[in-house]
Design a protein around this motif. Structure first.
Motif, short mmCIF file in Angstrom:
data_model
loop_
_atom_site.label_atom_id
_atom_site.label_comp_id
_atom_site.label_asym_id
_atom_site.label_seq_id
_atom_site.Cartn_x
_atom_site.Cartn_y
_atom_site.Cartn_z
N ASN A 261 0.82 -1.21 0.00
CA ASN A 261 0.00 0.00 0.00
C ASN A 261 0.86 1.27 0.00
O ASN A 261 0.61 2.20 -0.75
N ASP A 262 1.88 1.26 0.85
CA ASP A 262 2.79 2.42 0.92
C ASP A 262 3.48 2.67 -0.42
O ASP A 262 3.58 3.79 -0.89
N ILE A 263 3.99 1.59 -1.01
CA ILE A 263 4.83 1.73 -2.19
C ILE A 263 4.00 2.02 -3.45
O ILE A 263 4.35 2.90 -4.24
N TYR A 264 2.91 1.28 -3.61
CA TYR A 264 2.15 1.39 -4.86
C TYR A 264 0.84 2.17 -4.70
O TYR A 264 0.11 2.37 -5.66
N GLY A 265 0.54 2.53 -3.46
CA GLY A 265 -0.68 3.31 -3.23
C GLY A 265 -1.94 2.46 -3.19
O GLY A 265 -3.04 2.98 -2.99
N ARG A 266 -1.79 1.12 -3.40
CA ARG A 266 -2.97 0.26 -3.37
C ARG A 266 -2.54 -1.20 -3.35
O ARG A 266 -1.40 -1.55 -3.65
N ILE A 267 -3.50 -2.04 -2.99
CA ILE A 267 -3.32 -3.49 -3.10
C ILE A 267 -3.75 -3.87 -4.53
O ILE A 267 -4.74 -3.34 -5.03
#
Lengths: 409, 409
Positions: free
Chosen positions: A104-110
């Motif tokens: 979530n942190d890295i890509y902004g979403r699952i």
């Protein structure tokens, strides 16, 4: 004379490492597949796949998004993963449970649609990961990985050539040590030690949980005709009912055919090769059979060009055997015939593609195969040959460096 | 002097076979579990489980109903399965697709609730079998199998004693051949060949797809302190980034600690044992550490009696290490400590139960463990010992026959 530290430094310079350009290209290849298949990302777990896409086989998890930078999560051991992998983003984690928040942190979403290696991932593991990551949909991405891995780069083929040099030396050594009275297992073991001194990695890797890889498929005399559990012309005696395949306790004798089918591995890349041996003399019937499979092997190689269907190569080998009057023994005893003459090979000893009955897919440049036409005279002996070749732009080229001949020692 | 045929007959009489009484008892044990868990039958696929419940490891499928006779379906090779298995009903099939109709014929119905080995069965395989058999409900039966296999019969313990004799001779041989200049891999390989002559089966079996079993965990000097992917105090150097565990290319030297952790297998039954070696002399710090782990090992053995919680044994070992001032190196480098000191062992090298942190389950008679207290002095060396013991009605008894001591050669 070099000091011990100088030697250590020398050694460090020679250490095998997967080049960054390889990893980049592999990532691009699988990302293209992900995009075409509407998969948002791939959660890679299996050690060989992890090594293929990251350069390290440490304990970790690799996430490859359909677009953007992959991230490698390492549970243990971070410094080794860091040294081995050229990936930019490598994160040390204590527990896999940290991963959803990190994604979530890295890509902004699952990811919405998430790929898994469902061809090898056990059900319980899959349930665990599925509920941990909570993607909307979880799909089998393994065909995409296998398709990517099927086409080898020039760098990969060079790695296999290094393994081929190791196996050439090992087969050469076997000719010097073979003697009556050695058991199949002992003879194979002596070859293995020799190969280990040259860098043989030890473990023969297979993908499916029911396939057990081992480097001691040495079958002599009647043992070479023994049918068993393997999807192979002959399974051998094995070491007990618990492991009833491969070399056994039978001692090698003079004047009998000995089928040496040996897989070795260097820096993760396998070769799988077979030659017929005999001590002093090979009985004429066996010699004729061994010569016939060599002729079939060479005929198939001549025809192995990009574009030909895999199944057509298989059928061609069957027709060639028939034309020699060898339909009955070819590919195994009646009722127990295999339906392939070749399998892809690389980081696992058996991987797609397959030169097998009814396969419509074409040969493509970059594919590497272990080509193994074999035959069994029931209750008598087996005869076979196996080489590894690479499909080139215009034809094919042996990677194997062992002479394609019968070894009378 | 015996003729070759007499020798063959002699050999046949000695051939290893799982007794019918064993198979009957194992069947009854799992059937009791099936009944208690309201599972109508178990569809067994994995080779080791198949061998455990049928006596053969040929290519096949075993169905065990909660009540009544099991049936073994053999795809290949029927004559070997027939000779190896004492089961009454063994049916040769050409294709697995025949099985649903056969189950209907034999039992009058398809099982309602069907058990599968979901701890190791890949998702795609499960989906295939599930849709083939079409039971009403499919559940994970693997804990029941592992629970059954956890308690060894007297016959099984006798098999492990035979393996222990093989490993004793191998460790004894290693003391005679160890010398400076041999690489870790070469030294391990020489031991393996020797063991193969005594019947070592070759393949070290593991259950989970991420666990790779191998018999060459020989780690010398600083290599023995190398952290890596294994859930072990030390992973070693390995043969490349592709296989970064176990023995490597480092050459053995005089006056350094060498940790020899060797797994061997006879007739399917494993042993897993560790001893510290040194050539000429072991540095005092390493010798003290090696002696300390032996003392911890012996102290734990003394306390290993039916009824004690597995976790309590673990904690006791930790307290014993602390009392010796060894809390820091014990169980691994800080941040990389393992949380177990023992694992079950039998047809697979690692199986339940585990002598591990927080485990509430009690030791039971018939359990067999590899007990391996080890410690790591960071960037220096590891010291460890490992023996296999069986829990008896009143205490425990070493199966291992190797003297529990340090080997200075």
């Amino acid at each position: 004379m070099m000091s011990s530290m100088q030697q250590d430094n020398q050694k460090k310079r020679d250490v095998f490492k997967v080049p960054a350009s390889e990893i980049r290209q592999r990532t691009l290849n699988i990302q293209k597949e992900l995009q075409q298949n509407n998969i948002d990302g791939f959660f890679i777990l299996q050690r060989v796949d992890l090594f293929y896409f990251s350069g390290t086989a440490q304990n970790g998890f690799l996430y490859i998004p359909a677009e953007g930078e992959p991230v490698l999560f390492i549970r243990q051991y971070f410094p080794r993963a860091r040294a081995e992998s050229s990936l930019n983003t490598i994160i040390e984690i204590k527990s896999i449970k940290e991963i959803p928040a990190l994604l979530n942190d890295i890509y902004g979403r699952i990811p919405g649609v998430l790929g898994f290696e469902l061809d090898i991932l056990p059900v319980n593991d899959f349930y665990f990961y599925r509920s941990l990551i909570q993607a909307r949909d979880n799909v089998d991405g393994s065909p995409l990985i296998l398709k990517s891995r099927m086409i080898k780069s020039q760098w990969e083929i060079r790695q296999m050539e290094k393994t081929a040099e190791l196996t050439r030396q090992t087969f050469s050594y076997m000719q010097t040590i073979i003697q009556p009275g050695l058991s199949e297992m002992e003879f194979a073991g002596m070859a293995e030690i020799y190969a280990r001194k040259l860098g043989h990695g030890g473990q023969i890797r297979t993908r499916h949980y029911q396939t057990e890889g081992y480097p001691w498929h040495v079958l002599s005399g009647k043992n070479s005709a023994r049918i068993g559990l393997l999807d192979a012309v002959a399974s051998g005696e094995g070491t007990s009912a618990a492991f009833p395949v491969g070399a056994g306790t039978k001692k090698l004798k003079r004047n009998e055919p000995i089928m040496v089918d040996m897989a070795l591995v260097l820096n993760g890349y396998h070769l799988d090769e077979t030659r017929m041996f005999a001590i002093d003399k090979m009985p004429q019937k066996a010699k004729d059979a061994a010569q016939a499979v060599i002729e079939i092997h060479n005929a198939v190689l001549d025809k192995a060009k990009p574009g030909i269907a895999l199944g057509e190569l298989f059928e061609y080998s069957v027709r060639t055997a028939e034309s020699k009057g060898l339909a009955t023994p070819y590919l195994g005893a009646p009722g127990h015939k295999v339906t392939f003459i070749g399998h892809g090979i690389g980081l696992e000893i058996v991987e797609p593609a397959f030169i097998a009955k009814n396969r419509k897919e074409p040969l493509e440049a970059g594919m590497t195969f272990a080509l193994e036409p074999k035959m069994v005279f029931e209750n008598e002996f087996a005869a076979g040959v196996e080489s590894v070749f690479a499909v080139t732009e215009t034809g094919s080229r042996l990677i194997t460096k062992i002479p394609v001949e019968i070894f009378i020692c």
